[in-house]
Design an enzyme around this catalytic site. Structure first.
Site, short mmCIF file in Angstrom:
data_model
loop_
_atom_site.label_atom_id
_atom_site.label_comp_id
_atom_site.label_asym_id
_atom_site.label_seq_id
_atom_site.Cartn_x
_atom_site.Cartn_y
_atom_site.Cartn_z
N ASP A 71 0.83 -1.21 0.00
CA ASP A 71 0.00 0.00 0.00
C ASP A 71 0.86 1.25 0.00
OD1 ASP A 71 -2.24 1.63 -0.03
OD2 ASP A 71 -2.45 1.61 2.15
N ASP B 246 -1.72 -10.14 -4.03
CA ASP B 246 -3.03 -9.77 -3.53
C ASP B 246 -4.06 -10.17 -4.58
OD1 ASP B 246 -5.34 -8.56 -2.69
OD2 ASP B 246 -4.54 -6.52 -2.64
N ASN C 49 -7.28 -10.27 -4.00
CA ASN C 49 -8.50 -9.53 -3.72
C ASN C 49 -9.74 -10.41 -3.68
OD1 ASN C 49 -8.55 -6.72 -3.02
ND2 ASN C 49 -7.49 -6.29 -4.95
N GLU D 79 1.01 -3.00 -5.16
CA GLU D 79 0.51 -1.65 -4.86
C GLU D 79 1.66 -0.72 -4.47
OE1 GLU D 79 -3.49 0.45 -3.02
OE2 GLU D 79 -2.95 -1.57 -2.33
N TYR E 166 -1.22 -8.25 -8.73
CA TYR E 166 -2.10 -7.41 -7.93
C TYR E 166 -3.45 -7.38 -8.65
CZ TYR E 166 -3.95 -3.22 -5.60
OH TYR E 166 -4.74 -2.33 -4.91
N ASP F 258 -4.54 -12.66 0.35
CA ASP F 258 -3.21 -12.75 -0.25
C ASP F 258 -2.78 -14.21 -0.25
OD1 ASP F 258 -2.24 -9.65 -0.19
OD2 ASP F 258 -3.45 -10.14 1.57
N ASP G 271 -4.18 -3.08 7.39
CA ASP G 271 -4.08 -3.32 5.96
C ASP G 271 -3.46 -4.70 5.77
OD1 ASP G 271 -4.84 -1.89 3.44
OD2 ASP G 271 -2.78 -2.34 2.89
N HIS G 272 -2.62 -4.90 4.75
CA HIS G 272 -2.09 -6.22 4.43
C HIS G 272 -0.89 -6.59 5.30
CE1 HIS G 272 -4.32 -6.84 0.57
NE2 HIS G 272 -4.35 -5.52 0.62
#
Length: 275
Positions: free
Chosen positions: A9, A167, A169, A44, A128, A240, A265-266
């Site tokens: 991110d 990721d 998603n 990202e 991603y 992920d 977040d991740h």
């Protein structure tokens, strides 16, 4: 071989900003080197269209000595400073690196979403995956992406085994998020996205985390930033992954998450595989 994957991110912010969040991110990033990974796949990155700046390169060279890097950024007609992927890899590794175009809809092929490393015995793909978006505005395009990406992996798999990480998603199963009952119409847990991931696995791939850990509950890779208590309460999602060709099943040693402390977040994920 040890591989780490992380949706950071904004690598841009991590390397250049002094905000509290950037400092947390930077600490995690630098600590990843202590794991002595052969390769780090980053998603990202949010780097400029021209890639890492001189300052970015100086910081990477100082803190990741012994590593080379390959990057792909978002470019027109897509938004600038959006998405983006990067590999950091030991200089002893000499891969053939490509930046595939899979025929995805809208601007997805221009958003810097896939880098492929061809190694001697396998392909490693850093991905991603596009988010379905608010109000699921991008869901139909996401479904096409899932089909095109699966086709791409299968084509590679005809030549040599595949490791795909990043990721994705999507929380594949109800055990992959804390609150499945209230999220069936949320981006990342729609029936369509989950089916897309199921379709990918059915074409000859394995979710390595489930291979190693079975149906363990409560282990996630993402916690919403906007919900202050999401990580405290472990209200997370597992979105992920490391997925591998079926032929690599017996070579998987470890597939797990790396602790990211209080940062929401991740979280980074790790794969160890016999070479």
């Amino acid at each position: 071989m040890k591989i780490i994957s992380w949706n950071i991110d904004s690598l841009n912010a991590a390397l250049t900003s002094d905000s509290n969040r950037a400092l947390l991110t930077r600490e995690i990033l630098y600590n990843l080197k202590n794991e002595e990974p052969d390769i780090i796949a980053i998603q990202e990155t949010k780097l400029p269209m021209g890639g890492p700046s001189k300052k970015h390169k100086e910081i990477l060279d100082e803190n990741f000595k012994g590593y080379d890097y390959a990057w792909l950024t978002s470019k027109e007609p897509a938004r600038k400073g959006y998405a983006g992927t990067m590999f950091l890899y030991k200089k002893s590794i000499t891969p053939d690196i490509t930046y595939p175009v899979i025929g995805a809809p809208t601007t997805m092929d221009f958003e810097g979403r896939i880098i492929t490393m061809e190694m001697e015995n396998f392909y490693l793909i850093n991905v991603y995956t596009p988010n379905a978006g608010s109000d699921l505005k991008r869901l139909s395009d996401r479904q096409i992406w899932d089909e095109k990406f699966a086709d791409y992996l299968c084509k590679l798999n005809e030549k040599k085994p595949v490791i795909a990480t990043g990721d994705f998603n999507v929380a594949h199963r109800e055990i992959d998020l804390a609150h499945p009952d209230t999220n069936h119409f949320s981006a990342g847990f729609t029936d369509e996205e989950r089916q897309g991931f199921s379709n990918l696995l059915a074409r000859g791939f394995i979710d390595t985390f489930r291979l190693i850990h079975g149906d363990v509950l409560g282990t996630y890779t993402w916690w919403a930033q906007r919900v202050k208590t999401s990580k405290i309460n472990n209200s997370g999602w597992r979105i992920d992954y490391f997925i591998v060709s079926n032929s690599l099943k017996d070579k998987i040693i470890k597939s797990e998450m790396i602790d990211s402390g209080q940062r929401q977040d991740h979280a980074p994920i790790l794969l160890e595989i016999k070479e």
